[in-house]
Design a protein around this motif. Structure first.
Motif, PDB file in Angstrom:
ATOM      1  N   ALA A  10     -34.286  16.313  35.921  1.00  0.00           N
ATOM      2  CA  ALA A  10     -33.541  17.563  36.073  1.00  0.00           C
ATOM      3  C   ALA A  10     -34.056  18.537  35.031  1.00  0.00           C
ATOM      4  CB  ALA A  10     -32.039  17.329  35.857  1.00  0.00           C
ATOM      5  N   PHE A 114     -26.226  12.410  43.470  1.00  0.00           N
ATOM      6  CA  PHE A 114     -25.550  12.482  42.174  1.00  0.00           C
ATOM      7  C   PHE A 114     -24.066  12.734  42.419  1.00  0.00           C
ATOM      8  CE2 PHE A 114     -29.916  13.457  41.195  1.00  0.00           C
ATOM      9  CZ  PHE A 114     -30.123  12.878  39.963  1.00  0.00           C
ATOM     10  N   SER A 116     -19.998  11.998  40.216  1.00  0.00           N
ATOM     11  CA  SER A 116     -19.315  12.224  38.939  1.00  0.00           C
ATOM     12  C   SER A 116     -19.526  11.017  38.017  1.00  0.00           C
ATOM     13  CB  SER A 116     -17.835  12.472  39.173  1.00  0.00           C
ATOM     14  OG  SER A 116     -17.261  11.357  39.814  1.00  0.00           O
ATOM     15  N   TRP A 118     -20.863  11.181  34.646  1.00  0.00           N
ATOM     16  CA  TRP A 118     -22.050  11.281  33.800  1.00  0.00           C
ATOM     17  C   TRP A 118     -21.677  11.765  32.403  1.00  0.00           C
ATOM     18  CZ3 TRP A 118     -26.833   9.923  35.744  1.00  0.00           C
ATOM     19  CH2 TRP A 118     -26.896   9.723  37.124  1.00  0.00           C
ATOM     20  N   LEU A 133     -21.810  15.878  38.734  1.00  0.00           N
ATOM     21  CA  LEU A 133     -23.060  16.438  39.225  1.00  0.00           C
ATOM     22  C   LEU A 133     -23.112  16.483  40.753  1.00  0.00           C
ATOM     23  CD1 LEU A 133     -25.554  14.751  36.743  1.00  0.00           C
ATOM     24  CD2 LEU A 133     -24.616  17.075  36.669  1.00  0.00           C
ATOM     25  N   ASP A 136     -24.629  19.503  42.218  1.00  0.00           N
ATOM     26  CA  ASP A 136     -26.053  19.666  41.899  1.00  0.00           C
ATOM     27  C   ASP A 136     -26.354  20.489  40.651  1.00  0.00           C
ATOM     28  OD1 ASP A 136     -26.880  18.019  43.991  1.00  0.00           O
ATOM     29  OD2 ASP A 136     -26.935  19.703  45.386  1.00  0.00           O
ATOM     30  N   GLU A 137     -25.333  20.843  39.884  1.00  0.00           N
ATOM     31  CA  GLU A 137     -25.601  21.459  38.588  1.00  0.00           C
ATOM     32  C   GLU A 137     -24.362  21.410  37.707  1.00  0.00           C
ATOM     33  OE1 GLU A 137     -25.162  26.272  38.704  1.00  0.00           O
ATOM     34  OE2 GLU A 137     -27.056  25.446  39.407  1.00  0.00           O
ATOM     35  N   PHE A 138     -24.585  21.644  36.425  1.00  0.00           N
ATOM     36  CA  PHE A 138     -23.524  21.636  35.422  1.00  0.00           C
ATOM     37  C   PHE A 138     -23.845  22.737  34.431  1.00  0.00           C
ATOM     38  CE2 PHE A 138     -22.553  20.198  31.037  1.00  0.00           C
ATOM     39  CZ  PHE A 138     -21.182  20.084  31.111  1.00  0.00           C
ATOM     40  N   ILE A 151     -27.453  21.817  33.347  1.00  0.00           N
ATOM     41  CA  ILE A 151     -28.248  20.845  34.093  1.00  0.00           C
ATOM     42  C   ILE A 151     -28.461  21.454  35.464  1.00  0.00           C
ATOM     43  CG2 ILE A 151     -28.361  18.533  35.082  1.00  0.00           C
ATOM     44  CD1 ILE A 151     -26.246  17.697  32.967  1.00  0.00           C
ATOM     45  N   SER A 152     -29.706  21.546  35.890  1.00  0.00           N
ATOM     46  CA  SER A 152     -30.009  22.095  37.214  1.00  0.00           C
ATOM     47  C   SER A 152     -31.229  21.394  37.790  1.00  0.00           C
ATOM     48  CB  SER A 152     -30.247  23.609  37.136  1.00  0.00           C
ATOM     49  OG  SER A 152     -31.352  23.890  36.291  1.00  0.00           O
ATOM     50  N   LEU A 154     -31.604  18.985  39.936  1.00  0.00           N
ATOM     51  CA  LEU A 154     -31.528  17.514  39.933  1.00  0.00           C
ATOM     52  C   LEU A 154     -32.411  16.935  41.028  1.00  0.00           C
ATOM     53  CD1 LEU A 154     -27.681  17.313  39.586  1.00  0.00           C
ATOM     54  CD2 LEU A 154     -29.279  16.302  37.965  1.00  0.00           C
TER      55      LEU A 154
END
Length: 163
Positions: A10, A114, A116, A118, A133, A136-138, A151-152, A154
């Motif tokens: 990621a 992905f 949850s 994490w 996630l 697909d991003e955080f 986070i992107s 992924l």
């Protein structure tokens, strides 16, 4: 029997050490994997795995071209101790980190989703737990480090792994 390594990567902005909340060998982490049975015309199936128990036997019915049904089965065993977190260094190098290794018999994993559960930490040391996630991003803001974190992009692949 073939071992497959689940490899993840990621884009990590001001973050490092992305892994399941309990670590790469977390017995309570659920893997969302799409599988396909080997040499059969069976539709792909979604399989939710967690490592307790670590051996799963899968049974399906295959509808053959001649409209006769027959039983098909396979199993998957998680092999602990071979995964590691995705670090910022691995991410920036455009490489993948091995998250978990699966011993697969009768099928191959084809896709990972992905979800949850994490955890990740900022480069300033702030820990973020319970990261979801599935979207697909955080994105958050690290108050202690006074910087945005994200986070992107992924991605996950399965690679044949040595035994």
């Amino acid at each position: 029997m073939v071992n497959f390594a689940l490899m993840i990567t990621a884009e990590l902005e001001n973050l490092t050490n992305l892994e399941p909340e309990g670590g790469c060998d977390d017995p309570n982490f659920t893997y969302y994997i799409k599988i396909m049975f080997v040499d059969l015309l069976v539709p792909q199936s979604i399989l939710d795995l967690n490592s307790d128990p670590s051996d799963y036997r899968l049974e399906m019915r295959e509808l053959r071209r001649d409209d006769e049904e027959r039983d098909v089965e396979g199993n998957i065993t998680m092999i602990a101790g071979r995964g590691r977190p995705l670090t910022q260094e691995i991410s920036q190098a455009g490489k993948y980190a091995p998250l978990m290794v699966f011993d697969c018999r009768g099928f191959v994993p084809v896709e990972f989703s992905f979800g949850s559960g994490w955890k990740v930490e900022s480069i300033e040391g702030t820990k973020f737990d319970g990261v979801d996630l599935s979207g697909d991003e955080f994105a958050e803001y690290d108050e202690n480090g006074e910087c945005p974190v994200m986070i992107s992009n992924l991605r996950a692949v399965f690679e044949v792994a040595a035994k």
